[in-house]
Design an enzyme around this catalytic site. Structure first.
Site, PDB file in Angstrom:
ATOM      1  N   ASP A 180       0.835  -1.198   0.000  1.00 19.97           N
ATOM      2  CA  ASP A 180       0.000   0.000   0.000  1.00 19.97           C
ATOM      3  C   ASP A 180       0.873   1.254   0.000  1.00 19.97           C
ATOM      4  O   ASP A 180       0.635   2.203  -0.741  1.00 19.97           O
ATOM      5  CB  ASP A 180      -0.914  -0.017   1.231  1.00 19.97           C
ATOM      6  CG  ASP A 180      -2.015   1.033   1.158  1.00 19.97           C
ATOM      7  OD1 ASP A 180      -2.404   1.406   0.037  1.00 19.97           O
ATOM      8  OD2 ASP A 180      -2.481   1.462   2.225  1.00 19.97           O
ATOM      9  N   HIS A 263      -4.013   3.207  -7.225  1.00 17.99           N
ATOM     10  CA  HIS A 263      -5.200   2.939  -6.405  1.00 17.99           C
ATOM     11  C   HIS A 263      -6.465   2.789  -7.250  1.00 17.99           C
ATOM     12  O   HIS A 263      -7.375   2.050  -6.871  1.00 17.99           O
ATOM     13  CB  HIS A 263      -5.376   3.995  -5.313  1.00 17.99           C
ATOM     14  CG  HIS A 263      -4.677   3.617  -4.036  1.00 17.99           C
ATOM     15  ND1 HIS A 263      -3.316   3.726  -3.884  1.00 17.99           N
ATOM     16  CD2 HIS A 263      -5.133   3.073  -2.877  1.00 17.99           C
ATOM     17  CE1 HIS A 263      -2.974   3.291  -2.674  1.00 17.99           C
ATOM     18  NE2 HIS A 263      -4.061   2.878  -2.037  1.00 17.99           N
ATOM     19  N   HIS A 266      -6.374  -0.698  -8.304  1.00 18.13           N
ATOM     20  CA  HIS A 266      -6.813  -1.493  -7.145  1.00 18.13           C
ATOM     21  C   HIS A 266      -8.337  -1.505  -7.059  1.00 18.13           C
ATOM     22  O   HIS A 266      -8.960  -2.555  -6.891  1.00 18.13           O
ATOM     23  CB  HIS A 266      -6.239  -0.938  -5.842  1.00 18.13           C
ATOM     24  CG  HIS A 266      -7.017  -1.391  -4.632  1.00 18.13           C
ATOM     25  ND1 HIS A 266      -8.169  -0.736  -4.201  1.00 18.13           N
ATOM     26  CD2 HIS A 266      -6.850  -2.449  -3.822  1.00 18.13           C
ATOM     27  CE1 HIS A 266      -8.664  -1.392  -3.161  1.00 18.13           C
ATOM     28  NE2 HIS A 266      -7.883  -2.426  -2.905  1.00 18.13           N
ATOM     29  N   HIS A 280      -5.769  -5.370   0.576  1.00 20.90           N
ATOM     30  CA  HIS A 280      -5.698  -4.089  -0.143  1.00 20.90           C
ATOM     31  C   HIS A 280      -4.301  -3.876  -0.750  1.00 20.90           C
ATOM     32  O   HIS A 280      -4.168  -3.624  -1.944  1.00 20.90           O
ATOM     33  CB  HIS A 280      -6.042  -2.974   0.862  1.00 20.90           C
ATOM     34  CG  HIS A 280      -5.866  -1.590   0.344  1.00 20.90           C
ATOM     35  ND1 HIS A 280      -6.777  -0.976  -0.482  1.00 20.90           N
ATOM     36  CD2 HIS A 280      -4.870  -0.680   0.531  1.00 20.90           C
ATOM     37  CE1 HIS A 280      -6.360   0.249  -0.769  1.00 20.90           C
ATOM     38  NE2 HIS A 280      -5.209   0.457  -0.174  1.00 20.90           N
TER      39      HIS A 280
END
Ligand SMILES: [Zn+2]
Length: 387
Positions: A180, A263, A266, A280
């Site tokens: 992350d 992101h 993601h 995540h």
């Protein structure tokens, strides 16, 4: 986003929690740091984490004359979960709500605290995401599909991390947290190139970008020894630096430095059933590599990223997340979701289309396999879904 005639002039802005506290045994001082914020706390803690922290929290709250009122939490931060927490806040007349544990409880606490009009605190017990410091929550469906970002006018009043709890947590949480946080600098660099609006609601500051860069450096210097320490269940200076990098610096860096493609990809991957059950940070790592490919980053930078993330234990191929370059329909669906109009992928310094995303996702498979083979690193295998 196109400026309109009446739009105010752009400003640079940086936002942050009021206080960050980190250290071995920090949870023993939770009451001391909560007492100035509120007198009627509500703790939101799942049963497993409560089993590990209850006595510490009770002792600490007793010292500061704080009541122990607690509700469980064992789901994604869904709209319904947030509403139920708002009800609990009202029922218990809480004036501060404290999320202890993982990212979902913490995001739900922020959203509920905001909706109920009280203050909120993050006490993560794993360093698996940079969510605890931010003034936003990511809201998911019951199945774990990305629904929306919710933005609040304030960050948490307190973020408290007990590094002994981080060291005791399953090591894959820490590994995911590295994934992350690695995205933060990659995305902030892209957002800065395009002068994109950040999650903080303005242009990136020099400070936001510099914090993202410091996070990147600390991750590279400390991730491997910190993961060794976490495997042994011990707190070392490397672990302390890694936790600061992926909880505080990455949080400040993504929020005030800017998100971009990683992101968004993601978020697109949450639409693929194959990727359900992945953490995540594991999915973000696929997004980071796809972004580097998409923006034409230098070959040695891409190679270093693949080598480093393989050593850390993060996925950097489609194979590892249950997809393949032949999954045309699935990859197209991921790319379409990553490119919806509100997504941060449009903060890239060039126009991004679903085609570009599909091509980047297909490209990472062969690229990572070649680099891994050249460095004597293991061939990719499907990750077992574990959270
Ligand atoms: Zn993230």
């Amino acid at each position: 986003m196109a400026a309109t005639e009446n739009a105010p002039a752009p400003v640079r802005t940086l936002i942050s929690p009021s206080r960050f506290v980190q250290g071995k045994g920090a949870m023993t001082r939770l009451g001391e740091f909560v007492a100035p914020i509120g007198s009627r706390p509500l703790l939101v803690v799942d049963d497993v984490v409560w089993g590990l922290t209850e006595q510490t929290v009770r002792d600490s709250f007793a010292e500061h004359d704080l009541r122990v009122e607690r509700v469980g939490f064992g789901r994604f931060a869904t709209p319904a979960a947030v509403e139920e927490l708002v009800e609990e806040i009202r029922r218990t007349e809480a004036d501060v709500v404290i999320g202890v544990g993982g990212g979902s409880a913490i995001d739900a606490v922020k959203a509920a605290g905001h909706d109920a009009g009280i203050r909120w605190v993050s006490a993560p017990t794993a360093a698996s995401t940079d969510a605890p410091t931010s003034a936003l929550a990511v809201i998911y469906s019951e199945e774990g599909e990305f629904l929306e970002y919710r933005f609040f006018p304030r960050n948490p009043d307190l973020v408290l991390v007990d590094t002994q709890l981080v060291a005791n947590a399953p090591v894959q949480f820490l590994v995911a947290g590295v994934g992350d946080a690695l995205a933060t600098f990659i995305e902030a660099r892209a957002a800065r190139r395009s002068s994109a609006t950040t999650m903080a609601g303005g242009l990136p500051t020099e400070t936001g970008t510099a914090l993202a860069e410091l996070s990147w450096r600390l991750l590279h210097e400390n991730a491997l020894p910190a993961i060794d320490a976490a495997r042994a269940g011990v707190v070392t200076p490397a672990l302390e630096r890694l936790v600061e990098a992926n909880t505080l610096l990455s949080g400040l860096g993504f929020e005030s430095g800017g998100l971009a493609a990683a992101h968004a990809i993601h978020n697109g991957l949450t639409a693929a059933p194959q990727a359900h059950g992945l953490a995540h940070g594991q999915k973000v790592n696929i997004g980071s590599l796809a972004q580097l490919v998409m923006e034409g980053a230098a070959a040695d930078e891409i190679e270093d990223f693949i080598v480093f993330t393989t050593k850390v234990g993060l996925p950097n191929t489609l194979t590892e997340i249950g997809l393949s370059p032949d999954d045309e329909d699935e990859l197209r669906a991921v790319a379409e979701a990553a490119c919806v109009p509100d997504e941060t992928i449009h903060s890239m310094p060039f126009p991004v289309t679903p085609d570009l995303v599909v091509d980047a996702l297909k490209a990472i498979e062969g690229l990572s396999r070649r680099v891994r083979a050249a460095h004597g690193l293991p061939e990719p295998v499907l990750y077992r879904a574990e959270h």
